[in-house]
Design an enzyme around this catalytic site. Structure first.
Site, PDB file in Angstrom:
ATOM      1  N   ASP A   3       0.814  -1.363  -0.022  1.00  0.00           N
ATOM      2  CA  ASP A   3      -0.071  -0.026   0.055  1.00  0.00           C
ATOM      3  C   ASP A   3       0.964   0.980  -0.015  1.00  0.00           C
ATOM      4  OD1 ASP A   3      -3.158  -0.516   1.252  1.00  0.00           O
ATOM      5  OD2 ASP A   3      -1.647  -2.182   1.737  1.00  0.00           O
TER       6      ASP A   3
ATOM      7  N   GLU B  92      -6.016   7.338  -0.035  1.00  0.00           N
ATOM      8  CA  GLU B  92      -6.261   6.468   1.327  1.00  0.00           C
ATOM      9  C   GLU B  92      -5.241   6.830   2.239  1.00  0.00           C
ATOM     10  OE1 GLU B  92      -7.907   2.710   1.024  1.00  0.00           O
ATOM     11  OE2 GLU B  92      -8.417   2.833   3.029  1.00  0.00           O
TER      12      GLU B  92
ATOM     13  N   ILE C 191      -3.762   0.505  -2.892  1.00  0.00           N
ATOM     14  CA  ILE C 191      -4.112  -0.883  -2.843  1.00  0.00           C
ATOM     15  C   ILE C 191      -5.626  -0.933  -2.215  1.00  0.00           C
ATOM     16  CG2 ILE C 191      -4.177  -3.324  -2.064  1.00  0.00           C
ATOM     17  CD1 ILE C 191      -1.479  -3.314  -2.332  1.00  0.00           C
ATOM     18  N   ASP C 192      -6.704  -1.025  -3.399  1.00  0.00           N
ATOM     19  CA  ASP C 192      -8.062  -1.634  -2.946  1.00  0.00           C
ATOM     20  C   ASP C 192      -8.275  -2.722  -2.855  1.00  0.00           C
ATOM     21  OD1 ASP C 192     -10.775  -0.971  -2.637  1.00  0.00           O
ATOM     22  OD2 ASP C 192     -11.384  -1.167  -4.741  1.00  0.00           O
TER      23      ASP C 192
ATOM     24  N   THR D  62      -6.998  -4.585   0.272  1.00  0.00           N
ATOM     25  CA  THR D  62      -5.930  -5.082   1.141  1.00  0.00           C
ATOM     26  C   THR D  62      -6.075  -6.365   1.604  1.00  0.00           C
ATOM     27  OG1 THR D  62      -5.301  -2.652   1.575  1.00  0.00           O
ATOM     28  CG2 THR D  62      -4.150  -4.331   2.858  1.00  0.00           C
TER      29      THR D  62
ATOM     30  N   HIS E 262     -18.459  -5.899   4.338  1.00  0.00           N
ATOM     31  CA  HIS E 262     -18.557  -4.732   3.290  1.00  0.00           C
ATOM     32  C   HIS E 262     -20.052  -4.814   2.655  1.00  0.00           C
ATOM     33  CE1 HIS E 262     -13.574  -4.660   3.215  1.00  0.00           C
ATOM     34  NE2 HIS E 262     -14.321  -4.443   4.470  1.00  0.00           N
TER      35      HIS E 262
ATOM     36  N   SER F 126     -12.466  -5.807  -3.809  1.00  0.00           N
ATOM     37  CA  SER F 126     -11.974  -4.504  -4.648  1.00  0.00           C
ATOM     38  C   SER F 126     -12.831  -4.093  -5.747  1.00  0.00           C
ATOM     39  CB  SER F 126     -10.468  -4.659  -5.066  1.00  0.00           C
ATOM     40  OG  SER F 126     -10.503  -5.479  -6.137  1.00  0.00           O
TER      41      SER F 126
ATOM     42  N   LYS G 233     -14.319  -5.848  -9.226  1.00  0.00           N
ATOM     43  CA  LYS G 233     -15.797  -5.985  -9.566  1.00  0.00           C
ATOM     44  C   LYS G 233     -16.128  -5.256 -10.649  1.00  0.00           C
ATOM     45  CE  LYS G 233     -16.907  -5.821  -4.999  1.00  0.00           C
ATOM     46  NZ  LYS G 233     -15.842  -6.082  -4.293  1.00  0.00           N
TER      47      LYS G 233
HETATM   48  P1  AMP Z   1     -14.632  -4.744  -1.301  1.00  0.00           P
HETATM   49  O1  AMP Z   1     -13.197  -5.515  -1.568  1.00  0.00           O
HETATM   50  O2  AMP Z   1     -15.227  -4.504  -2.402  1.00  0.00           O
HETATM   51  O3  AMP Z   1     -15.227  -5.301  -0.195  1.00  0.00           O
HETATM   52  O4  AMP Z   1     -14.096  -3.354  -0.855  1.00  0.00           O
HETATM   53  C1  AMP Z   1     -12.908  -3.005  -0.123  1.00  0.00           C
HETATM   54  C2  AMP Z   1     -13.258  -1.701   0.263  1.00  0.00           C
HETATM   55  O5  AMP Z   1     -14.279  -1.787   1.524  1.00  0.00           O
HETATM   56  C3  AMP Z   1     -12.085  -1.089   1.349  1.00  0.00           C
HETATM   57  O6  AMP Z   1     -11.085  -0.428   0.716  1.00  0.00           O
HETATM   58  C4  AMP Z   1     -12.810  -0.304   2.367  1.00  0.00           C
HETATM   59  O7  AMP Z   1     -12.589   1.047   2.055  1.00  0.00           O
HETATM   60  C5  AMP Z   1     -14.222  -0.522   2.258  1.00  0.00           C
HETATM   61  N1  AMP Z   1     -15.025  -0.842   3.364  1.00  0.00           N
HETATM   62  C6  AMP Z   1     -14.475  -1.037   4.618  1.00  0.00           C
HETATM   63  N2  AMP Z   1     -15.635  -1.055   5.540  1.00  0.00           N
HETATM   64  C7  AMP Z   1     -16.761  -1.212   4.931  1.00  0.00           C
HETATM   65  C8  AMP Z   1     -18.032  -1.336   5.297  1.00  0.00           C
HETATM   66  N3  AMP Z   1     -18.564  -1.491   6.751  1.00  0.00           N
HETATM   67  N4  AMP Z   1     -18.845  -1.162   4.587  1.00  0.00           N
HETATM   68  C9  AMP Z   1     -18.449  -1.029   3.095  1.00  0.00           C
HETATM   69  N5  AMP Z   1     -17.550  -0.742   2.577  1.00  0.00           N
HETATM   70  C10 AMP Z   1     -16.362  -0.819   3.591  1.00  0.00           C
HETATM   71 MG    MG Z   2     -10.206   0.516  -0.700  1.00  0.00          MG
END
Ligand code: AMP
Ligand code: MG
Length: 345
Positions: A51, A74, A129-130, A132, A220, A244, A247
């Site tokens: 990151d 970030e 890094i989205d 992580t 998430h 991330s 998708k």
């Molecule tokens: P994903 O891999 O699509 O689940 O998304 C990852 C991202 O979800 C991370 O970069 C976080 O910024 C974000 N994230 C963290 N907590 C939450 C939450 N409670 N609801 C939705 N997104 C979140």
């Molecule tokens: Mg992210």
């Protein structure tokens, strides 16, 4: 900006070079023993050597060409600079050296901190890094970079070092870059060969044929709600769980017709970060898709680092967008009814 951006614009050339370099660094860290090391930020989310290294490179290359531009990213170096994390900083510097052999640890921290959280008329939104958690598991992650002008995303890039180049051959070569310029379409580049191809969303019209993609992390988004949504539309195809903004790329190249992100019950009222959606959304849109929140509102990138005016995410192939919003409106309680993320079966 008074000019129309295209493939040959300095913004596009610089951003592609930066995301490619950051993607290579992340891949190198992932293949190294330190790849699984991380430290916890104040909000308890993990941050890795990759990151920090990725953000240092992205910020340096963008600022070098666009001194006046604001970067909203970030990470910052406050944790990394603490003596307790000196080993991690040394590792970050070691990986950045592969690209900038003269960089000191001080330079690396300075480059990371070329970013701020100030939203202006023109700024870059960056997630080094989205996903992580996906990176740490050896799954999907993305290096996300977008340029936003007057609240509108005009350029978006996703470096996806772990994503298969050919969606029909998932076991074969990995490593793609997606990018899109507003009005110019979306492109996938093979990171190894440099081959390019235009992206197009799926042409599925029948809701029961939808392939849905959702987060791996159940914190998430609301996986149970997504299941209920599938039942309502008679969707039988297995859901693709992917970390991330990869998708958005998966919807853009027609592998899934819908990316759904209903706020998780574990954190009701959670507001999405701009850097988690800016780059991905333009890639799906420029491939012919549509992206809104769950109430059909456009995504907004003007009120701060959080998307305060949006709830959840709906990214589709376009054709199915209205049917999906209608179905969601039947399942989601109306605003103000005291819904806290749950629902009744
Ligand atoms: P994903 O891999 O699509 O689940 O998304 C990852 C991202 O979800 C991370 O970069 C976080 O910024 C974000 N994230 C963290 N907590 C939450 C939450 N409670 N609801 C939705 N997104 C979140
Ligand atoms: Mg992210």
């Amino acid at each position: 900006m008074g000019y129309i951006m295209d493939e040959n614009s300095l913004e596009v050339i610089t951003a592609i070079q930066a995301v490619k370099m950051a993607s290579t660094l992340c891949k190198m860290v992932g293949e190294d023993l330190v790849g699984r090391e991380s430290l916890l930020k104040k909000d308890k989310s993990p941050v890795t050597v990759a990151d920090y290294g990725s953000q240092a490179i992205l910020c340096k290359l963008i600022k070098e060409k666009f001194q006046e531009d604001i970067i909203v990213a970030e990470e910052d170096s406050s944790e990394l600079k603490k003596p307790v994390h000196s080993k991690i900083l040394a590792q970050v510097t070691r990986f950045v050296h592969a690209f900038f052999p003269d960089a000191s640890s001080k330079d690396v921290c300075r480059w990371i901190d070329l970013s701020s959280h100030r939203i202006t008329d023109r700024f870059w939104a960056m997630d080094p890094i989205d996903g992580t958690k996906g990176f740490l598991r050896g799954d999907q992650y993305a290096i996300a970079l977008a340029l936003i002008e007057k609240g509108r995303v005009v350029l978006g890039l996703l470096g996806c070092p772990n994503l298969s180049v050919d969606k029909d051959r998932p076991g074969q070569r990995r490593g793609c870059l997606f990018y899109a310029v507003r009005g110019e379409g979306a492109i996938q580049v093979d990171l190894e060969s440099g081959d390019k191809r235009a992206l197009r969303v799926s042409n599925v019209e029948n809701p029961s044929e939808i392939i849905l993609t959702e987060s791996v992390e159940s914190d998430h988004s609301d996986h149970l709600f997504h299941e209920r949504f599938k039942e309502k539309l008679n969707i039988l195809k297995p859901t693709l769980r992917v970390d991330s903004q990869v998708k958005y790329g998966i919807v853009a190249r027609g592998e899934a017709a819908l990316y759904l992100r209903i706020p998780s019950t574990s954190e009701p009222g959670y507001k999405e970060n701009i850097w988690d959606h800016a780059a991905g959304s333009i890639i799906t849109e420029e491939a012919g898709g549509r992206v809104t929140d769950t109430l059909g509102r456009p995504l907004e990138f003007t009120s701060g680092i959080k998307m305060e005016k949006n709830d959840g995410i709906v990214a589709t192939n376009g054709i199915l967008h209205d049917v999906i919003l209608k179905t969601l409106s039947l399942l989601l309680p109306l605003e103000g009814e005291g819904w806290v993320g749950g629902f009744e079966f």
